[in-house]
Write a protein that holds these residues in place. Structure first.
Motif, short mmCIF file in Angstrom:
data_model
loop_
_atom_site.label_atom_id
_atom_site.label_comp_id
_atom_site.label_asym_id
_atom_site.label_seq_id
_atom_site.Cartn_x
_atom_site.Cartn_y
_atom_site.Cartn_z
N ARG A 128 94.27 13.95 29.99
CA ARG A 128 94.71 13.15 28.86
C ARG A 128 94.14 11.86 28.91
O ARG A 128 94.05 11.35 27.77
CB ARG A 128 96.29 12.82 29.25
N ARG A 129 93.75 11.18 29.80
CA ARG A 129 92.87 9.95 29.69
C ARG A 129 91.53 10.04 28.95
O ARG A 129 91.34 9.38 28.26
CB ARG A 129 92.93 9.13 31.08
N ALA A 130 90.77 11.15 29.47
CA ALA A 130 89.62 11.37 29.00
C ALA A 130 89.81 11.75 27.53
O ALA A 130 88.70 11.24 26.60
CB ALA A 130 89.00 12.36 29.70
N ALA A 131 90.71 12.30 26.82
CA ALA A 131 91.16 12.63 25.63
C ALA A 131 91.39 11.42 24.89
O ALA A 131 91.07 11.48 23.66
CB ALA A 131 92.13 13.96 25.52
N THR A 300 91.84 1.06 26.75
CA THR A 300 92.06 1.48 25.33
C THR A 300 93.27 2.30 25.11
O THR A 300 93.57 2.30 24.12
CB THR A 300 90.78 1.91 24.75
N GLY A 301 93.69 3.29 26.05
CA GLY A 301 94.86 4.20 25.58
C GLY A 301 94.76 5.27 26.27
O GLY A 301 93.73 5.69 26.94
N ASP A 302 95.92 5.94 26.17
CA ASP A 302 96.06 7.37 26.77
C ASP A 302 96.56 8.27 25.74
O ASP A 302 97.26 7.90 24.87
CB ASP A 302 96.87 7.42 28.12
N GLY A 303 96.46 9.66 25.84
CA GLY A 303 97.38 10.54 25.06
C GLY A 303 96.22 11.56 24.50
O GLY A 303 94.88 11.50 24.62
N ASP A 304 96.70 12.62 23.83
CA ASP A 304 96.04 13.67 23.45
C ASP A 304 96.31 13.71 21.90
O ASP A 304 97.49 14.08 21.55
CB ASP A 304 96.39 15.00 24.10
N GLY A 305 95.49 13.79 21.11
CA GLY A 305 95.63 13.69 19.50
C GLY A 305 95.55 15.00 19.06
O GLY A 305 95.22 15.11 17.78
N SER A 306 95.38 16.10 19.63
CA SER A 306 95.14 17.46 19.21
C SER A 306 96.26 18.09 18.48
O SER A 306 96.17 19.27 18.15
CB SER A 306 94.64 18.22 20.17
N GLY A 307 97.20 17.55 18.49
CA GLY A 307 98.45 17.89 17.68
C GLY A 307 98.06 18.34 16.28
O GLY A 307 97.29 17.82 15.50
#
Length: 334
Positions: A128-131, A300-307
């Motif tokens: 998730r961090r890498a994404a 800079t942030g975390d999360g997955d924006g692949s939604g």
């Protein structure tokens, strides 16, 4: 038909009436996916209200519009999910006390929490961090903002940014969610001629990648689809219907709103936009692990924006429009 990413924008006899009169009315528009649309007109001619209505933040009073396959006013919530706001003064201003890295981290956190699918939370934390880092880097690249060129890189506070840098940061945050429609207000405010040229070049590059861009400005570029607000002439001459010029010339549409009526509706429009965004986010609060994950992604942030967007919207009319209705009522009481 829509492109894989951008959303077509269509409107017919589109209008919005605020507590003190018409903000705009008689708007007609037909723009293909990936278009660069410029809403041109003097300040107070209903431009901001039109932008907020086309992005699902305000409920129109007459006519209809289609953003992608979502029809307004019935599918306002669905439109909000695919339309992101860039800089819109008074609605989504940047926090001047935060650093650029913190502002990006907050944007990534909110996008993950409200825009990403639930299954993304099941991925390993490192993934998730890498994404998240990759998504932020891609958004910064698309917005043309190089953190290394800032005085203190990512630790530069937002209040220390130049106007053009602030616009690029707002655009980068909006692009974190991979929107199909990107909307910006007062695009040429406090920009020099050279900076205006740069920001229009930025928007052309975003549109060239497939995202439809809707920008409010005082003077539109020659290659944009132009939508003009306010009366066409001061001599009382009748307004012309939308027309298609010769090959290579942009389509220009005139709205029917008057300047006095539009000024009455502009403040209500900004209040409605802010309230509509709060309505989308009020039911959920980020958890502690999510905040820790976001902060760990290189600052800079975390999360997955692949939604992806669900084209089948089960929201009711009341749920879609209550936020904008309440905002208009509140503005009237004020």
């Amino acid at each position: 038909m829509d492109s894989p990413h951008g959303a077509a924008v269509k409107a017919e006899n589109f209008g919005l009436k605020g507590p003190r009169g018409w903000a705009f009315r008689g708007i007609g528009l037909d723009a293909a996916p990936g278009s660069l649309i410029a809403v041109e007109g003097p300040s107070g001619s209903g431009r901001t209200c039109l932008l907020l209505a086309l992005t699902g933040r305000m409920k129109p009073s007459e006519g209809h519009a289609e953003i992608g396959r979502h029809r307004l006013p019935k599918k306002m919530a669905a439109v909000r999910r695919i339309a992101a706001l860039g800089p819109v003064p008074g609605v989504n201003d940047l926090d001047q006390s935060l650093t650029v890295a913190e502002q990006l981290r907050e944007g990534a956190l909110l996008q993950r929490h409200y825009g990403a699918p639930i299954r993304s939370l099941l991925r390993p934390r490192a993934e998730r961090r890498a994404a998240a880092s990759a998504r932020i880097e891609a958004a910064l690249d698309a917005a043309g903002l190089d953190l290394a060129t800032l005085p203190k890189a990512g630790r530069t506070t937002v209040r220390d940014l130049e106007r053009l840098e602030s616009v690029r940061l707002s655009v980068a945050i909006a692009l974190l969610g991979s929107p199909r429609l990107l909307a910006l207000d007062d695009l040429d405010l406090k920009l020099s001629d050279t900076e205006r040229t740069e920001v229009w070049a930025l928007l052309r590059s975003i549109a060239a990648r497939g995202t439809t861009v809707l920008a409010v400005c005082s003077e539109a570029p020659a290659d944009a689809v132009v939508l003009r607000t306010g009366p066409k002439a001061d001599d009382g001459a009748p307004e012309e219907k939308p027309s298609q010029g010769a090959a290579g010339t942009p389509k220009i549409t005139w709205g029917k709103g008057t300047k006095d009526d539009a000024e009455a509706g502009k403040d209500a429009g900004k209040d409605a936009g802010a309230d509509a965004d709060k309505k989308d986010k009020k039911d959920t609060k980020p958890d502690t692990d999510t905040e820790k994950d976001a902060g760990a992604a290189d600052g800079t942030g975390d999360g997955d924006g692949s939604g992806t967007e669900n084209d089948t919207d089960n929201d009711t009319d009341n749920d879609d429009t209550k936020g904008a209705d309440d905002a208009l009522a509140e503005a009237g009481r004020a």
